[in-house]
Design a protein around this motif. Structure first.
Motif, short mmCIF file in Angstrom:
data_model
loop_
_atom_site.label_atom_id
_atom_site.label_comp_id
_atom_site.label_asym_id
_atom_site.label_seq_id
_atom_site.Cartn_x
_atom_site.Cartn_y
_atom_site.Cartn_z
N VAL A 44 0.92 -1.08 0.05
CA VAL A 44 -0.07 -0.04 -0.05
C VAL A 44 0.80 1.31 -0.02
O VAL A 44 1.76 1.58 1.04
CB VAL A 44 -0.99 0.12 1.18
N GLY A 45 0.72 1.85 -0.95
CA GLY A 45 1.71 3.17 -1.11
C GLY A 45 1.10 4.36 -0.73
O GLY A 45 0.01 4.29 -0.14
N GLY A 46 2.05 5.35 -0.31
CA GLY A 46 1.75 6.47 0.35
C GLY A 46 0.54 7.31 -0.33
O GLY A 46 -0.36 7.81 0.68
N THR A 47 0.62 7.40 -1.49
CA THR A 47 -0.67 8.23 -2.03
C THR A 47 -2.15 7.23 -1.45
O THR A 47 -3.11 8.22 -1.35
CB THR A 47 -0.66 7.84 -3.43
N THR A 48 -2.14 6.05 -1.73
CA THR A 48 -3.43 5.28 -1.44
C THR A 48 -3.43 5.47 0.37
O THR A 48 -4.55 5.68 0.65
CB THR A 48 -2.96 3.83 -1.28
N ALA A 49 -2.36 5.37 0.89
CA ALA A 49 -2.60 5.57 2.49
C ALA A 49 -3.13 6.94 2.73
O ALA A 49 -3.98 7.13 3.57
CB ALA A 49 -1.25 5.37 3.28
N ARG A 50 -2.75 7.97 2.26
CA ARG A 50 -3.26 9.27 2.47
C ARG A 50 -4.69 9.38 1.86
O ARG A 50 -5.54 10.08 2.66
CB ARG A 50 -2.32 10.33 1.43
N ALA A 51 -4.81 9.03 0.98
CA ALA A 51 -6.14 8.85 0.43
C ALA A 51 -7.30 8.22 1.45
O ALA A 51 -8.46 8.78 1.84
CB ALA A 51 -6.57 8.21 -0.85
N VAL A 52 -6.88 7.07 1.89
CA VAL A 52 -7.75 6.41 3.05
C VAL A 52 -7.91 7.29 4.34
O VAL A 52 -8.87 7.35 4.62
CB VAL A 52 -7.08 4.91 3.20
N ILE A 53 -6.83 7.70 4.65
CA ILE A 53 -6.76 8.55 5.89
C ILE A 53 -7.91 9.77 5.59
O ILE A 53 -8.46 10.15 6.52
CB ILE A 53 -5.48 8.97 6.26
N ASP A 54 -7.69 10.58 4.46
CA ASP A 54 -8.61 11.56 4.41
C ASP A 54 -9.86 11.44 4.51
O ASP A 54 -10.73 12.00 4.91
CB ASP A 54 -8.27 12.27 2.84
N ARG A 55 -10.34 10.09 4.04
CA ARG A 55 -11.80 9.90 4.03
C ARG A 55 -12.16 9.16 5.16
O ARG A 55 -13.50 8.77 5.33
CB ARG A 55 -12.16 9.20 2.75
N GLU A 98 -13.02 7.42 12.01
CA GLU A 98 -12.84 6.02 12.11
C GLU A 98 -11.49 5.75 12.99
O GLU A 98 -11.23 4.90 13.50
CB GLU A 98 -12.90 5.01 10.95
N ILE A 99 -10.56 6.39 12.28
CA ILE A 99 -9.06 6.35 12.94
C ILE A 99 -9.16 6.97 14.60
O ILE A 99 -8.43 6.36 15.05
CB ILE A 99 -8.02 6.91 12.19
N VAL A 100 -9.70 7.90 14.84
CA VAL A 100 -9.81 8.36 16.03
C VAL A 100 -10.38 7.25 16.80
O VAL A 100 -9.73 6.92 18.00
CB VAL A 100 -10.47 9.74 16.08
N ARG A 101 -11.54 6.41 16.56
CA ARG A 101 -11.77 5.52 17.33
C ARG A 101 -10.86 4.20 17.38
O ARG A 101 -10.93 3.78 18.55
CB ARG A 101 -13.40 5.33 16.50
N GLU A 102 -10.21 3.96 16.25
CA GLU A 102 -9.43 2.90 16.35
C GLU A 102 -8.31 3.27 17.48
O GLU A 102 -7.80 2.50 18.27
CB GLU A 102 -8.70 2.86 14.85
N VAL A 103 -7.88 4.43 17.28
CA VAL A 103 -6.79 4.81 18.34
C VAL A 103 -7.28 4.70 19.72
O VAL A 103 -6.59 4.12 20.71
CB VAL A 103 -6.23 6.25 17.90
N ARG A 104 -8.39 5.07 20.09
CA ARG A 104 -9.16 5.09 21.14
C ARG A 104 -9.39 3.69 21.85
O ARG A 104 -8.77 3.09 22.93
CB ARG A 104 -10.37 5.72 21.38
#
Length: 343
Positions: free
Chosen positions: A7-18, A22-28
Motif C-alpha cells: 500500500v503506497g503513500g498516495t493510497t494511504a493518504r487517500a484512505v486517511i483523508d476519507r 474511524e481512525i480516532v475510534r481505532e486509536v481510542r
C-alpha cells in the motif's frame, strides 16, 4: 495465507483523508486494549549515526490482540536536516504480520500512517481532557506536517475554535500552515513571531516541533486549566512538567530518551508528577482539574501504528487499491512434493 500486498503513500493518504473519524475510534480502542494488557509493545530501538547526531531511524515492534490480532514493525527515519532541502523530515515503512503463522502479509508506506496516529491521539486527548470539541483559541507551535495533520483531524472531528494561531521559528512555515488551515479547513487563522503571544492567548496548545531539548522554561508559560498537547515531547522544561497535571500514553515508554517527563524524573528523582495515562483518564480512574495546566505527552506506541496500518490496509484491499505482489514468498511448503514411490 501467502498473499502479500503493498500500500503506497498516495493510497494511504487517500484512505486517511476519507476515514479520519474511524481512525480516532481505532486509536481510542487501541489505548483501551493496551490498558487491558491485550498487547505487546516493547521498547523502541534507536539507530543513531556518529556524524549525524540529530538523525535517527527507529524500530517499533508490537503486537495488538483482540479483533486486530496482528503483529508488525514500523521502521521510521527522522532526519531533521531534510527540512532545509524542502523534503519531509520523516519517512517510514510498516510491515504487518499474520499472528497465526508469523508470515508478513502487507507492506505500507507509513509516514502518513505515523502522522495520522499521532494526530488522532492528540485530538482524542484534547476532547478527553477538555470534555468538549470547542475551545476559544488554539495555538500551534511548529508549522510542519505533524501540525498540519493535527489540524486536519481537529476539523474532521468538527472542532470549533474562536481562532487559531501558528508560530514557527521560520515565518514562511507558519504562513504556509496558516493559509492551509484557513483555505482548506475553514478556521480563522493568524501567525505570530512571538512564542509568548501564542501561548498566552491559547486554551489549547499543540507542540509539533523538531526541538531536541527544552526551550519553554518560564514558570508562567502555561495557565491553569490550559491543555497542552506535548506531541514533540522535548519542548517543555522539567519544572513546568512538575507543576502540571501530566497525562501520558504509557508511563514507562514516555520516561526515556530525554523527553520532558523523563527530564523531570531525572531532576526530581520520582514520578509523583505523573497523573496517569490517557486510557485511565477515559475510564475515570484518574482526573485532572483547572488549578494547573494539563499536559498530554504521547511517546507514540507501536500498537497505534498497527491499528491504523491495519485499518488502512483493509480499506485499501476492499477498494482494490492495495497492490498484490505475486510470488513474493519463494517457498510455501517445507519440502517439494515428491512423486509417489513404486516397487
Amino acid at each position: 495465507m501467502f498473499e502479500f500486498s503493498v500500500v503506497g503513500g498516495t493510497t494511504a493518504r487517500a484512505v486517511i483523508d476519507r476515514t479520519r473519524p474511524e481512525i480516532v475510534r481505532e486509536v481510542r480502542s487501541t489505548y483501551l486494549a493496551h490498558d487491558d494488557g491485550d498487547s505487546v509493545n516493547p521498547d523502541s530501538y534507536f539507530l543513531r549515526f556518529p556524524d549525524k547526531p540529530d538523525a535517527r531511524i527507529i524500530a517499533l515492534p508490537a503486537y495488538l490482540g483482540g479483533e486486530h490480532d496482528v503483529a508488525g514493525i514500523k521502521w521510521i527515519g527522522s532526519f531533521p536536516q531534510n527540512i532545509a532541502d524542502g523534503i519531509p523530515r520523516a519517512s517510514a515503512a510498516l510491515l504487518l504480520n499474520d499472528y497465526a503463522t508469523g508470515y508478513p502479509f502487507a507492506l505500507l508506506e507509513a509516514s502518513q500512517i505515523s502522522a495520522a496516529r499521532t494526530a488522532a491521539s492528540a485530538v482524542l486527548a484534547a476532547e478527553q481532557l477538555t470534555g468538549s470539541r470547542t475551545a476559544g483559541h488554539l495555538s500551534v507551535i511548529g508549522g510542519g506536517i505533524i501540525a498540519r495533520n493535527v489540524l486536519e483531524f481537529f476539523a474532521a472531528q468538527n472542532w470549533q475554535f474562536g481562532g487559531v494561531t501558528v508560530h514557527d521559528k521560520i515565518p514562511e512555515y507558519a504562513e504556509a500552515l496558516a493559509a492551509h488551515t484557513t483555505d482548506q479547513l475553514g478556521y480563522r487563522t493568524s501567525t505570530t513571531a512571538s512564542l509568548e503571544v501564542a501561548l498566552l492567548k491559547a486554551d489549547i496548545v499543540v507542540f509539533a516541533t523538531t526541538a531536541a531539548e527544552p526551550y519553554v522554561l518560564d514558570a508562567g508559560a502555561f495557565a491553569p486549566g490550559q491543555v497542552v498537547l506535548n506531541i514533540s515531547l522535548r519542548d517543555i522544561g522539567p519544572e513546568l512538567i512538575n507543576d502540571a497535571y501530566n497525562i501520558l500514553d504509557d508511563v514507562d515508554h514516555c520516561l526515556k530518551a530525554n523527553t520532558s517527563p523523563h527530564l523531570a524524573e531525572q531532576k526530581y528523582g520520582h514520578r509523583d508528577f505523573i497523573t496517569g495515562t490517557l486510557a485511565q483518564h477515559i475510564r475515570g480512574r484518574v482526573t485532572t482539574g483547572t488549578d494547573k495546566p494539563v499536559i498530554f505527552s504521547p511517546f507514540g506506541l507501536g500498537v497505534l501504528d498497527l491499528a491504523v496500518g491495519l485499518h488502512v490496509y483493509r480499506e485499501a484491499r476492499a477498494t482494490g487499491e492495495a497492490v498484490p505482489v505475486d510470488g513474493f514468498f519463494g517457498e510455501t511448503t517445507r519440502w517439494p512434493t515428491r512423486p509417489p514411490q513404486h516397487g
